[in-house]
Scaffold this active site. Structure first.
Site, short mmCIF file in Angstrom:
data_model
loop_
_atom_site.label_atom_id
_atom_site.label_comp_id
_atom_site.label_asym_id
_atom_site.label_seq_id
_atom_site.Cartn_x
_atom_site.Cartn_y
_atom_site.Cartn_z
N SER A 139 24.82 59.97 49.93
CA SER A 139 25.17 58.34 50.63
C SER A 139 23.89 57.75 50.88
CB SER A 139 26.15 58.43 51.86
OG SER A 139 26.46 57.31 52.71
N TYR A 152 27.64 63.15 59.82
CA TYR A 152 27.87 62.74 58.30
C TYR A 152 26.64 62.35 57.68
CZ TYR A 152 29.42 59.92 54.52
OH TYR A 152 29.82 59.48 53.33
N1 LIG Z 1 33.55 54.95 50.67
C1 LIG Z 1 32.19 54.83 51.03
O1 LIG Z 1 31.99 53.91 51.55
C2 LIG Z 1 31.24 56.09 50.59
C3 LIG Z 1 30.01 55.71 50.76
C4 LIG Z 1 28.99 56.59 50.37
C5 LIG Z 1 29.59 57.83 50.05
N2 LIG Z 1 30.67 58.19 49.88
C6 LIG Z 1 31.12 59.26 49.43
O2 LIG Z 1 32.01 59.46 48.39
C7 LIG Z 1 33.11 60.67 48.33
C8 LIG Z 1 34.25 60.35 48.23
O3 LIG Z 1 34.77 59.70 49.37
P1 LIG Z 1 35.63 58.25 49.40
O4 LIG Z 1 35.08 57.08 49.67
O5 LIG Z 1 36.26 58.29 47.80
O6 LIG Z 1 36.72 58.83 50.36
P2 LIG Z 1 38.60 59.28 50.19
O7 LIG Z 1 39.02 58.15 49.55
O8 LIG Z 1 38.67 59.66 51.32
O9 LIG Z 1 38.17 60.53 49.16
C9 LIG Z 1 37.88 61.91 49.62
C10 LIG Z 1 38.23 62.79 48.58
O10 LIG Z 1 37.80 64.07 49.10
C11 LIG Z 1 38.60 65.14 49.07
N3 LIG Z 1 38.41 66.22 50.07
C12 LIG Z 1 38.23 65.82 51.43
N4 LIG Z 1 38.31 67.15 52.23
C13 LIG Z 1 38.36 67.97 51.13
C14 LIG Z 1 38.44 69.60 51.33
N5 LIG Z 1 38.06 70.07 52.25
N6 LIG Z 1 38.69 70.24 50.04
C15 LIG Z 1 39.01 69.40 48.96
N7 LIG Z 1 38.95 68.06 48.77
C16 LIG Z 1 38.69 67.44 49.96
C17 LIG Z 1 40.03 64.40 49.52
O11 LIG Z 1 41.11 64.85 48.92
P3 LIG Z 1 42.54 65.17 49.65
O12 LIG Z 1 42.79 63.67 50.08
O13 LIG Z 1 43.51 65.42 48.64
O14 LIG Z 1 42.30 65.88 50.72
C18 LIG Z 1 39.64 62.99 48.65
O15 LIG Z 1 40.07 63.13 47.32
C19 LIG Z 1 32.51 61.30 49.69
O16 LIG Z 1 31.67 62.57 49.64
C20 LIG Z 1 31.69 60.41 50.58
O17 LIG Z 1 31.05 60.71 51.73
C21 LIG Z 1 31.85 57.49 50.23
#
Ligand SMILES: NC(=O)c1ccc[n+]([C@@H]2O[C@H](COP(=O)([O-])OP(=O)(O)OC[C@H]3O[C@@H](n4cnc5c(N)ncnc54)[C@H](OP(=O)(O)O)[C@@H]3O)[C@@H](O)[C@H]2O)c1
Length: 262
Positions: A139, A152
């Site tokens: 991130s 985080y």
């Molecule tokens: N959105 C942003 O602004 C942003 C920015 C920088 C980096 N990121 C990174 O991008 C990645 C995806 O995040 P997102 O924004 O797409 O959020 P999201 O929509 O909440 O997706 C998170 C995903 O991670 C899975 N997950 C969470 N805990 C888990 C566990 N213990 N075991 C297996 N799967 C798990 C969730 O699965 P379930 O819901 O099925 O549990 C979901 O598919 C993350 O690593 C996040 O830190 C996001």
């Protein structure tokens, strides 16, 4: 430019992971998608199948190394994996209550141990054949500790630096490693943020940038560039100058989930 045909994505049930799965979905492509939420994961899988992809789903918690390694090996037997994306991750609110012990440990367990479990399983499969690409979801929060998200930021910094070092080490064995550092992307993770998120991006656009970066085997895929420049500047300036500013930034609202460590 490479076009991976066998791809494993953790956290494929939502947000960036789901957008990547849909972006790669095409006839002749095998997708191995994991998550914990069965209904959401199956909905994404169905949409990928409708685009012609062959899809396997696994309800697996990334904190479980044995389950993840066994499932990854089973998918690799089906179609040797070209690309593994360690995407699953969580954040949690710190507003009102700050960051509880349980919450901090939970974030590290998913964002650091979970990524290690995914990557180490992939390395074990890819190293003997000296071929394969691994992507680690970090991130822009990895470049400076922000008071609103200590665990985080630290967890994302850990996997960023680990990935950068792995790229050099595993490159000798013919493997490719890329670290992904997005800014704000519109997903379930950011939906609860009640503060302005500069340069907030749609998931499809973010997935497109990531896919192009991976095809080019970039060491670091970082976007949006303007927010990256700002974060770089914050990281370069002395903390005595930037701490007072950062202390005034809004915090993600606490949720019952974050207090329970979920
Ligand atoms: N959105 C942003 O602004 C942003 C920015 C920088 C980096 N990121 C990174 O991008 C990645 C995806 O995040 P997102 O924004 O797409 O959020 P999201 O929509 O909440 O997706 C998170 C995903 O991670 C899975 N997950 C969470 N805990 C888990 C566990 N213990 N075991 C297996 N799967 C798990 C969730 O699965 P379930 O819901 O099925 O549990 C979901 O598919 C993350 O690593 C996040 O830190 C996001």
């Amino acid at each position: 430019m490479k076009e991976p045909k066998s791809i494993l994505i953790t956290g494929g049930s939502s947000g960036i992971g789901a957008a990547l799965a849909l972006g790669y979905a095409a006839p002749g492509v095998f997708l191995a998608l994991t998550g914990r939420h069965r209904k959401r994961l199956e909905e994404v899988a169905e949409r990928c199948r409708a685009s012609g992809a062959e899809v396997a789903t696994g309800i697996i918690d990334v904190r479980d190394p044995e389950a993840l390694a066994a499932w990854s090996a089973a998918q690799d037997l089906r179609r040797p994996l070209d690309l593994v994306i360690a995407n699953a991750g969580i954040s949690a609110g710190t507003g009102t209550f700050g960051e509880t012990d349980r919450q901090s440990r939970h974030i590290f367990a998913v964002n650091v141990d979970g990524v290690m479990n995914t990557v180490l399983a992939a390395v074990a499969l890819m190293r003997p054949r000296r071929r394969g690409q691994i992507a680690i979801m970090s991130s822009l929060a990895a470049f400076r500790g922000f008071p609103g998200a200590p665990a985080y930021c630290a967890s994302k910094a850990a996997v960023r630096v680990w990935g950068e070092a792995l790229r050099g080490m595993l490159g000798r064995d013919g493997l490719e490693v890329t670290v992904i550092c997005p800014g704000y992307v519109k997903t379930r993770m950011t939906a609860r943020n009640d503060f302005p998120m500069p340069f907030l991006m749609e998931t499809d656009r973010a997935a497109g940038i990531i896919m192009r970066g991976l095809a080019a085997n970039k060491a670091r895929i970082v976007f949006p560039r303007r927010l990256y420049s700002l974060v770089w500047l914050l990281a370069l300036l002395p903390p005595a100058w930037t701490d007072p500013l950062l202390a005034r930034l809004p915090e993600k609202p606490a949720s019952p989930d974050s207090q329970a460590g979920a």
